[in-house]
Each structure stands twice: as C-alpha cells, then as structure tokens.
Design a protein around this motif. Structure first.
Motif, PDB file in Angstrom:
ATOM      1  N   UNK A 204     -14.827   0.605  15.595  1.00  0.00           N
ATOM      2  CA  UNK A 204     -14.654   1.844  16.353  1.00  0.00           C
ATOM      3  C   UNK A 204     -13.187   2.144  16.594  1.00  0.00           C
ATOM      4  N   UNK A 207     -10.385   3.567  12.609  1.00  0.00           N
ATOM      5  CA  UNK A 207     -11.100   4.543  11.786  1.00  0.00           C
ATOM      6  C   UNK A 207     -11.096   4.176  10.299  1.00  0.00           C
ATOM      7  N   UNK A 227     -21.785  12.861  19.766  1.00  0.00           N
ATOM      8  CA  UNK A 227     -20.317  12.718  19.817  1.00  0.00           C
ATOM      9  C   UNK A 227     -19.790  11.860  18.686  1.00  0.00           C
ATOM     10  N   UNK A 228     -20.514  10.781  18.392  1.00  0.00           N
ATOM     11  CA  UNK A 228     -20.042   9.870  17.355  1.00  0.00           C
ATOM     12  C   UNK A 228     -20.084  10.563  15.987  1.00  0.00           C
ATOM     13  N   UNK A 231     -17.291  12.998  15.694  1.00  0.00           N
ATOM     14  CA  UNK A 231     -16.035  12.322  15.405  1.00  0.00           C
ATOM     15  C   UNK A 231     -15.951  11.991  13.916  1.00  0.00           C
ATOM     16  N   UNK A 234     -14.926  14.758  11.336  1.00  0.00           N
ATOM     17  CA  UNK A 234     -13.544  15.212  11.188  1.00  0.00           C
ATOM     18  C   UNK A 234     -12.974  14.761   9.844  1.00  0.00           C
ATOM     19  N   UNK A 235     -13.460  13.629   9.353  1.00  0.00           N
ATOM     20  CA  UNK A 235     -13.054  13.184   8.018  1.00  0.00           C
ATOM     21  C   UNK A 235     -13.843  13.988   6.980  1.00  0.00           C
ATOM     22  N   UNK A 388     -19.752  11.645  26.355  1.00  0.00           N
ATOM     23  CA  UNK A 388     -20.021  11.060  25.034  1.00  0.00           C
ATOM     24  C   UNK A 388     -21.297  10.210  25.047  1.00  0.00           C
TER      25      UNK A 388
ATOM     26  N   UNK B  39     -10.157   6.406  20.072  1.00  0.00           N
ATOM     27  CA  UNK B  39     -10.585   6.950  18.773  1.00  0.00           C
ATOM     28  C   UNK B  39     -10.956   8.423  18.873  1.00  0.00           C
ATOM     29  N   UNK B  40     -11.758   8.749  19.908  1.00  0.00           N
ATOM     30  CA  UNK B  40     -12.242  10.105  20.086  1.00  0.00           C
ATOM     31  C   UNK B  40     -11.068  11.074  20.241  1.00  0.00           C
ATOM     32  N   UNK B  43      -8.968  11.666  17.093  1.00  0.00           N
ATOM     33  CA  UNK B  43      -9.597  12.625  16.200  1.00  0.00           C
ATOM     34  C   UNK B  43      -9.388  14.061  16.707  1.00  0.00           C
ATOM     35  N   UNK B  47      -7.386  17.113  14.697  1.00  0.00           N
ATOM     36  CA  UNK B  47      -7.876  18.486  14.516  1.00  0.00           C
ATOM     37  C   UNK B  47      -6.850  19.515  14.991  1.00  0.00           C
ATOM     38  N   UNK B  59      -8.718  10.877   8.838  1.00  0.00           N
ATOM     39  CA  UNK B  59      -9.089   9.767   9.727  1.00  0.00           C
ATOM     40  C   UNK B  59      -9.380   8.484   8.946  1.00  0.00           C
ATOM     41  N   UNK B  60      -9.879   8.635   7.717  1.00  0.00           N
ATOM     42  CA  UNK B  60     -10.230   7.449   6.933  1.00  0.00           C
ATOM     43  C   UNK B  60      -8.995   6.697   6.459  1.00  0.00           C
ATOM     44  N   UNK B  62      -6.206   6.681   8.513  1.00  0.00           N
ATOM     45  CA  UNK B  62      -5.371   6.613   9.703  1.00  0.00           C
ATOM     46  C   UNK B  62      -5.235   5.174  10.227  1.00  0.00           C
TER      47      UNK B  62
END
Lengths: 485, 83
Positions: A204, A207, A227-228, A231, A234-235, A388, B39-40, B43, B47, B59-60, B62
């Motif tokens: 976690x 990333x 939420x997860x 997140x 975004x990728x 979350x 982490x949240x 991200x 953005x 992110x992958x 990062x």
C-alpha cells in the motif's frame, strides 16, 4: 456441511490448492486444515470449558487464517486485531472482549505445529463466530457479535449470486482483517477453494510494488472499498491489460461514485461491477446490485440494491412507522444476518436491536429510501461518518482528544468534498501551550492521539481556538465551525 | 514560467492536498514521515499536477523517495517539465 466443514473439505479435495498468498508467503488448504485443527486442540486443552474469545493480533500473515479457523473449531469466537492499531486501543478491546488469549503470528506458528487431532466442539449455528470492534460514540470501541448462522446466511447469498468458480478464483483482500469488508473476500474465498491475495501495508505504501503485485496476482474477484479502486484508477495502465482475469468488482464499505463505476466498466469491459450496502451489525452487506452502463447513466448517486433473500429492509419515520416507497427515513434491516448485539453492552444493544416477526432487526441510523424498487443510501442520521471506508464516530475522536492533558475541549468534523468525507478536522481549545507554531502543536497532538486511536481516525487538520462559537440555545455551533473549513 | 512562480504553485497544490501551510514554511519537511502525505494523498497530488502543469506522473513508477520533501517535489517536477 456447515461453513467450517465446507472449508475443511477442500483439504481433501485439493490439498495443495493455495488458500492464501501474502507478501510472498503461501498457505495451502491442507496446511490450513491441519494447523487450525492443531491450534483448536491446543486451545481446548489449555482453556477447557472456558469459551472466552481469542484475540488474533497480526496483519496479513497466513497464520491469521489458521488462528481464525482454529478458534472457531475450538468453539471460541475470534477478535481480529490489526497491528496498525495503537496499544491503548488494543487494550480497551481486550478488556471489553475479556479475551482469554492474544495470539500473534509467532504464537500461532508455535501452537499450530503441535499434535494434530480432530477438534470436537466447533462453533455452531447461533454461537458467536467472530467479534468485530468498531468505533463507539463515547470513545469506547464496541464489539459486534457475528454468529456462524449470520455468516453462513451472508456467504450462501454471495455464492448464489456471484457463482464463483470453485477452485478457480483469486480474491483480492484489500481491507485489514479487523474491518468486516475482509469477511466478504476471506470467506467467499475459503468456501470456494479460491486463493486470497492480500495487499499488505508494504504494498500500500509503495505504489510501484503495488501495481507490480496486482499485475502478477491473477485476481479474478476484486473486493475493496471504492476509495482503493479510485486510487488504483489514477494509473492509466490499471486496466484489463494489467488484470486480464478480473471478472467482477465487489464494493462495500462506502458510497460508490458513478464516475468510478463508469471508469471501471470502460477499462474492464469484460468485468461486472457490483455495489453492496450493509453495516457490520448485519454481517458485511445486506443489499447488492450489478451496476451496468444503463444504471450509471440513470442514477447519481448510485443505488445500493435489493436485500438478500431471507432478509428484509424497510424504511421508517421518527415514530417508527413504516414508510412507502420514495419516502426518506431510517433503514431497518431484519433477517438471520442481523447480529445478536454488542458484546457486554446490553444498553447499546437495546437501543439498536429489536425483534421483528421472529427475526432480529437492526436500526442502522442510516437514511435511505426505495425508488424503482431499489434502495438508495442517503447518509447518516448521527455523527458517524466514513473516511475511505472506515467507520468513525466523531464522538469517539472527540472523547479521545479531550483525554489528552493539553486539550481543554475539542470538536471534530469531517472535511467533505463532493458530499463525501475526505478527512477529519479538529477544533481544539488548548488548556496550555508550550509549542510556538500551530503545526508543531498539531503534530504533537496527532502523535499523542495516535497512541490511543488508529491512524484512520486521526484528524489531519487542527484549528486552535480560544472559544467555540455558540448557538442561541448554548450549544457548540458545529454548523458554523463546518462552514469555516 | 519563472522559477519562483512554479515553486509557489507546486507548494499551493501540496498545501491543499496536505491540508497544512507548513509546507510553505519548511521546504525540508519529511512529508511521509510526518504523515502529511500518504498513498491516497500522493495520488490526489499526482492528479492535480497533471491538471495544473500537464505533467503525467505514473503511480506505477512512483517512488516515495523522489517526493520525500516539498523541496524534492519541486525539483522532481521541474526536472519532468524540462524533459
């Protein structure tokens, strides 16, 4: 076969099948059965007729599963505790649960390596299977009792609705075991001889490692908080190409945003997206609905669905009269999935639970209404919020803040964005002040509070005031504080 | 864009995500250690950075080390801008 027997029978059918994968460690169904049997025998020998709960303190280790099953096979419920919880919180939970023992992965390894026998007196129907502690409004965590019958009712519904492929699924385990969302992936997995793929804290926080792990996970059934998933989205590469085997996303724990559902449907055209709803007190989830493009287009917010067979939901007004469709009121859940109540708290139990037509019923404190035959969740009636996916009583945070020596009084409010709580803000009246900068004072308070409360309950923002604004009738004016955020 | 403007804008984004103005005062604030970022929030910042500057951070790919402090975030983003 009851649920425990069903899980055990996989050890015979598919002894080498992998039940759990966590940080590179694996546990087979054969190991799960033999070790949990050995642990059950150890517990029976050590505690005899004393059926007090067994606390299991760890993170995502395979030993956690051994301990959960070992406890219930010995006739004792387990209390799952994550190592992320601060010691003071753990102590409170242990005191309330009167746990006979706290098992860590190291203990479990030791006690489950002993002689193997066949435990005789496993937890049955209406006996407690697990006790899950959740935030309580006065600062004391409360333990929700879930019986084997509650869990079986829930799992039977999930299996019938989702038609998991036996021996063919990999379930994503994102939620800690101390959070009841994990019950959905854990027991759907074990009932169908799937593999549970755990996301550890290390993943976690990194990333890069997380996406690499997801790509190699082979996950078929994604279970997480919205939420997860948000997140992960975004990728840009988080899509069918990264997770080619995903067939369904199951969401619970908080409101699923239409945008999240729409993005998932687009990036995973072959997967289904399901929204579910339910409090811990009614065993993880009570309603479900498949969200397709048509529903996303038609509804915002999204519906949470229809109740599982055998359970019922009705909406009542302040006088506890049942309301017709389209009317907003409190969501009441009744059925065999409803908990018998809070451990050692008859007062709280009497307030929230009652009998209805031969079944237990639970007053959720959630606002909702039926529209087009499906339920919509419309927020809380009290000061419980979700950040979350974690359930937090604002009063819990306030009570623990007030207990700090430098705090005279405190009010805690959610910081909301697009209607959803993003974090907490604390308005604090200090009794004394030694530090100069607000940041340092806040940092110190957060550190002290972190010894009492889990990280997800810590306010991010601290505002220091000389006095709280008051309403005309002399109460703290929470609305005007909220406006200042 | 002149350098100071860019740094200021980055710090503004960071402050809004982190919900603290301390990032302006202390450019060497250990963001993850002080739990200002997680982490949240990382991200969320990724953005906002994309929206504001058009810089895409994956992110992958990062690593936390590159965004450990406000100063490092500014340096990393400046580097990405120049690429």
């Amino acid at each position: 076969m009851n649920l425990i027997e069903r899980i055990d029978h996989w050890a015979v059918v598919a002894p080498e099948a992998i039940a759990h994968i966590s940080d590179g460690r694996t546990l087979t169904y054969w190991e799960l059965r033999s070790r949990s049997n050995a642990l059950a025998c150890y517990l029976t020998q050590r505690f005899g007729d004393d059926r007090r709960p067994i606390a299991v303190l760890g993170h995502r280790e395979p030993e956690m599963l051994v301990a959960f099953l070992g406890s219930v096979k010995s006739g004792r419920p387990y209390v799952p505790l994550d190592t992320a919880l601060p010691q003071q919180r753990i102590d409170k939970i242990l005191a309330t649960s009167r746990a006979a023992l706290v098992l860590t992965p190291k203990d479990i390894l030791e006690f489950s390596a002993l002689q193997v026998c066949s435990p005789a007196a496993a937890v049955r129907g209406d006996e407690p299977f697990y006790i899950l502690f959740t935030s309580g409004s006065t600062g004391e965590p409360k333990g929700v009792i879930i019986t084997l019958a509650c869990l079986e009712h829930f799992i039977a519904w999930m299996l019938a609705e989702q038609r998991f492929t036996e021996l063919g699924e990999v379930f994503l385990n994102q939620a800690p075991f101390s959070f009841d969302l994990s019950v959905m992936d854990l027991y759907c997995c074990l009932a169908t001889a799937g593999s549970l793929f755990s996301i550890s804290r290390d993943l976690l926080e990194n990333p890069k490692k997380l996406y690499r792990a997801l790509a190699s996970s082979g996950v078929t059934t994604w279970v997480s908080t919205p939420s997860f998933a948000q997140m992960c989205l975004v990728e840009e590469r988080f899509s069918e190409a990264m997770l080619p085997r995903v067939r369904r996303f199951l969401f619970c724990g908080e409101t699923l945003a239409p945008q999240t559902a729409a993005q998932l449907l687009k990036r995973f055209p072959r997967a289904e997206v399901w929204n579910t709803y339910g409090p811990t007190e009614a065993t993880v989830a009570t309603t479900s609905i498949r969200i397709d493009a048509g529903i996303v287009e038609r509804y915002s917010p999204l519906p949470v669905g229809r109740p599982m067979p055998g359970s019922e939901i009705f909406i009542v007004n302040g006088n506890r009269e049942v309301l017709a469709a389209n009317q907003r009121g409190e969501i009441i859940i009744t059925g065999p999935n409803v908990s018998p109540g809070y451990l050692a708290r008859p007062d709280l139990t009497a307030n929230a639970f009652f009998q209805h037509a031969g079944h237990r019923a639970y007053r959720t404190g959630d606002f909702g209404r039926f529209r087009d035959d499906v339920l919509f969740f419309e927020g809380r009636m009290d000061e419980q919020i979700k950040v979350t996916g974690y359930r937090i009583e604002l009063g819990d945070v306030e009570a623990n803040l007030r207990a700090l020596p430098t705090v005279r009084d405190a009010v805690v409010l959610p910081v909301t964005k697009k209607g959803a709580a993003q974090s907490l803000a604390a308005f604090v009246l200090l009794a004394e002040r030694h530090e100069t900068s607000d940041f340092n004072v806040a940092h110190k308070l957060r550190t002290q509070l972190g010894e009492r409360l889990p990280a997800y309950m810590l306010p991010r923002k601290f505002v220091f005031l000389d006095a709280f604004p008051m309403t005309a009738n002399g109460k703290v004016d929470r609305a005007s504080l909220a406006k200042s955020l | 864009m002149i350098a100071a403007d860019f740094s200021d804008k980055v710090l503004q984004l960071l402050a809004s995500v982190a919900e603290t103005d301390e990032v302006f005062a202390n450019l060497d604030l250990p963001l993850y250690e002080c739990q200002v970022l997680d982490s949240m929030r990382t991200v969320q910042l990724i953005l906002m950075v994309e929206e504001e500057f058009g810089i895409k951070v994956s992110p992958a790919e990062f690593e936390r080390e590159t965004w450990q402090t406000p100063r490092k975030i500014i340096a990393d983003l400046r580097h990405r801008m120049s690429m």
